[in-house]
Design an enzyme around this catalytic site. Structure first.
Site, PDB file in Angstrom:
ATOM      1  N   GLU A 173      -8.994  -4.765   5.819  1.00  0.00           N
ATOM      2  CA  GLU A 173      -8.911  -6.075   6.455  1.00  0.00           C
ATOM      3  C   GLU A 173      -7.651  -6.145   7.311  1.00  0.00           C
ATOM      4  O   GLU A 173      -6.554  -6.383   6.791  1.00  0.00           O
ATOM      5  CB  GLU A 173      -8.852  -7.180   5.396  1.00  0.00           C
ATOM      6  CG  GLU A 173     -10.147  -7.404   4.657  1.00  0.00           C
ATOM      7  CD  GLU A 173     -10.211  -8.818   4.096  1.00  0.00           C
ATOM      8  OE1 GLU A 173     -11.258  -9.443   4.230  1.00  0.00           O
ATOM      9  OE2 GLU A 173      -9.213  -9.289   3.545  1.00  0.00           O
ATOM     10  N   GLY A 229      -9.496 -14.823   9.507  1.00  0.00           N
ATOM     11  CA  GLY A 229      -9.525 -16.242   9.797  1.00  0.00           C
ATOM     12  C   GLY A 229      -9.138 -16.603  11.217  1.00  0.00           C
ATOM     13  O   GLY A 229      -8.951 -17.781  11.529  1.00  0.00           O
ATOM     14  N   GLY A 251     -15.452 -13.673   4.757  1.00  0.00           N
ATOM     15  CA  GLY A 251     -14.748 -14.905   4.444  1.00  0.00           C
ATOM     16  C   GLY A 251     -15.544 -16.131   4.837  1.00  0.00           C
ATOM     17  O   GLY A 251     -16.500 -16.523   4.173  1.00  0.00           O
ATOM     18  N   GLY A 252     -15.167 -16.762   5.958  1.00  0.00           N
ATOM     19  CA  GLY A 252     -15.759 -18.035   6.356  1.00  0.00           C
ATOM     20  C   GLY A 252     -17.266 -18.029   6.442  1.00  0.00           C
ATOM     21  O   GLY A 252     -17.926 -19.007   6.065  1.00  0.00           O
ATOM     22  N   TRP A 310     -14.925 -16.628  -1.104  1.00  0.00           N
ATOM     23  CA  TRP A 310     -14.943 -18.054  -0.806  1.00  0.00           C
ATOM     24  C   TRP A 310     -13.551 -18.662  -0.716  1.00  0.00           C
ATOM     25  O   TRP A 310     -13.413 -19.827  -0.350  1.00  0.00           O
ATOM     26  CB  TRP A 310     -15.779 -18.788  -1.850  1.00  0.00           C
ATOM     27  CG  TRP A 310     -17.240 -18.487  -1.754  1.00  0.00           C
ATOM     28  CD1 TRP A 310     -17.878 -17.718  -0.816  1.00  0.00           C
ATOM     29  CD2 TRP A 310     -18.269 -18.936  -2.643  1.00  0.00           C
ATOM     30  NE1 TRP A 310     -19.218 -17.668  -1.044  1.00  0.00           N
ATOM     31  CE2 TRP A 310     -19.494 -18.407  -2.176  1.00  0.00           C
ATOM     32  CE3 TRP A 310     -18.279 -19.730  -3.784  1.00  0.00           C
ATOM     33  CZ2 TRP A 310     -20.712 -18.648  -2.822  1.00  0.00           C
ATOM     34  CZ3 TRP A 310     -19.481 -19.970  -4.431  1.00  0.00           C
ATOM     35  CH2 TRP A 310     -20.678 -19.442  -3.940  1.00  0.00           C
ATOM     36  N   LYS A 311     -12.537 -17.894  -1.118  1.00  0.00           N
ATOM     37  CA  LYS A 311     -11.150 -18.369  -1.055  1.00  0.00           C
ATOM     38  C   LYS A 311     -11.041 -19.738  -1.738  1.00  0.00           C
ATOM     39  O   LYS A 311     -11.700 -19.979  -2.747  1.00  0.00           O
ATOM     40  CB  LYS A 311     -10.658 -18.368   0.397  1.00  0.00           C
ATOM     41  CG  LYS A 311     -10.820 -16.992   1.054  1.00  0.00           C
ATOM     42  CD  LYS A 311     -10.163 -16.884   2.394  1.00  0.00           C
ATOM     43  CE  LYS A 311     -10.391 -15.492   2.969  1.00  0.00           C
ATOM     44  NZ  LYS A 311      -9.669 -15.307   4.254  1.00  0.00           N
ATOM     45  N   HIS A 316      -5.409  -8.706  -1.733  1.00  0.00           N
ATOM     46  CA  HIS A 316      -5.804  -9.323  -0.459  1.00  0.00           C
ATOM     47  C   HIS A 316      -4.548  -9.665   0.334  1.00  0.00           C
ATOM     48  O   HIS A 316      -3.512 -10.023  -0.232  1.00  0.00           O
ATOM     49  CB  HIS A 316      -6.626 -10.587  -0.716  1.00  0.00           C
ATOM     50  CG  HIS A 316      -7.300 -11.126   0.499  1.00  0.00           C
ATOM     51  ND1 HIS A 316      -6.627 -11.881   1.444  1.00  0.00           N
ATOM     52  CD2 HIS A 316      -8.586 -11.021   0.936  1.00  0.00           C
ATOM     53  CE1 HIS A 316      -7.469 -12.222   2.406  1.00  0.00           C
ATOM     54  NE2 HIS A 316      -8.660 -11.708   2.130  1.00  0.00           N
TER      55      HIS A 316
END
Length: 257
Positions: free
Chosen positions: A174, A180, A240-241, A13-14, A102
């Site tokens: 990644e 992103g 991620g998003g 969720w960053k 990360h």
């Protein structure tokens, strides 16, 4: 993908969601999943530090079979490290996974391979599993040094560990240029690079490599999950998003079955 490697879909969720929003998201996600989903795919969410306790109590009280993860930690168990969170603190919150290395930590906050390796060992020492991230920049990709970069990061983080400890690790490939950006490595390219990571683990720890889950991350979304998961080396996603929205994340999980 071999049947012994249960896919893992982990939502990173960053720096999103307050603790109240996080409770709502994890509850809504649980309403969209059923026993078939949990049987086929392990699901994890990695909220911000401020939401960990709230999400933990929600998962426990509602008996939601979603694993709790954290996005980072320090390598020391305690000390004068203002602003840091220790593995011991996370373990007391029933955290199962900790994202380590990360690219945003490496690129934006200067984390070195040495720091990442120390964190891997600290997470293992606290009886949790690191999700070790590796990946190349666009420049490195254009220069043809992707394999060298990811193999080097994998060796730096795992070298010297006992095979049993390596077996407790999850790796996430990644590509930095895909995080992103909406860009995604082709399934074939992702599969090939993850194969390089697996072969590197095999050099370090032998047959443990065949049981190690290696995820793909970098703009994973409902529209590309099935194609990525059809690749034999890809064992899930670090999402991620798309993990911020319970509808999107539920679709990603289902496409990963």
């Amino acid at each position: 993908m071999t049947t012994s490697r249960k896919p893992l879909m982990a939502g990173n969720w960053k720096m999103h969601h307050t603790h109240l929003e996080a409770i709502q998201v994890v509850q809504k996600l649980s309403y969209r999943l059923d026993d078939r989903d949990y049987k086929a795919v392990e699901v994890a969410v990695c909220p911000a530090f401020t939401a960990l306790r709230s999400v933990q109590t929600t998962l426990d009280s509602d008996r939601i079979p979603i694993a709790l993860g954290a996005q980072n930690c320090h390598w020391e168990s305690h000390g004068a490290y203002t602003g840091e969170v220790s593995p011991a603190m996370l373990a007391k919150l029933n955290v199962r996974y900790v994202i380590v290395g990360h690219s945003e930590r490496r690129e934006l906050f200067g984390e070195t391979d040495d720091a990442v390796a120390r964190k891997v060992r600290a997470v293992l020492g606290a009886q949790m599993s690191p999700i070790l991230c590796v990946g190349e920049t666009l420049e490195e990709r254009d220069l043809g040094s992707t394999d060298e970069k990811v193999a080097g990061q994998t060796r730096a983080a795992l070298a010297g560990l006992k095979a049993d400890d390596v077996a407790r690790c999850v790796i996430a490939y990644e590509p930095i240029w895909a995080i992103g950006t909406g860009k995604t490595a082709t399934p074939g390219d992702a599969n090939a690079t993850i194969g390089v990571v697996r072969n590197t683990i095999r050099e370090l720890a032998g047959s443990v490599a065949d049981e190690t889950r290696i995820l793909y991350g970098g703009s994973v979304k409902p529209g590309n999950t099935a194609e990525l998961m059809a690749m034999p080396e890809i064992d899930g996603g670090l999402v991620g998003g798309a993990s911020l929205d319970p509808d999107d994340f539920a679709r990603v999980i289902r496409y990963g079955r």
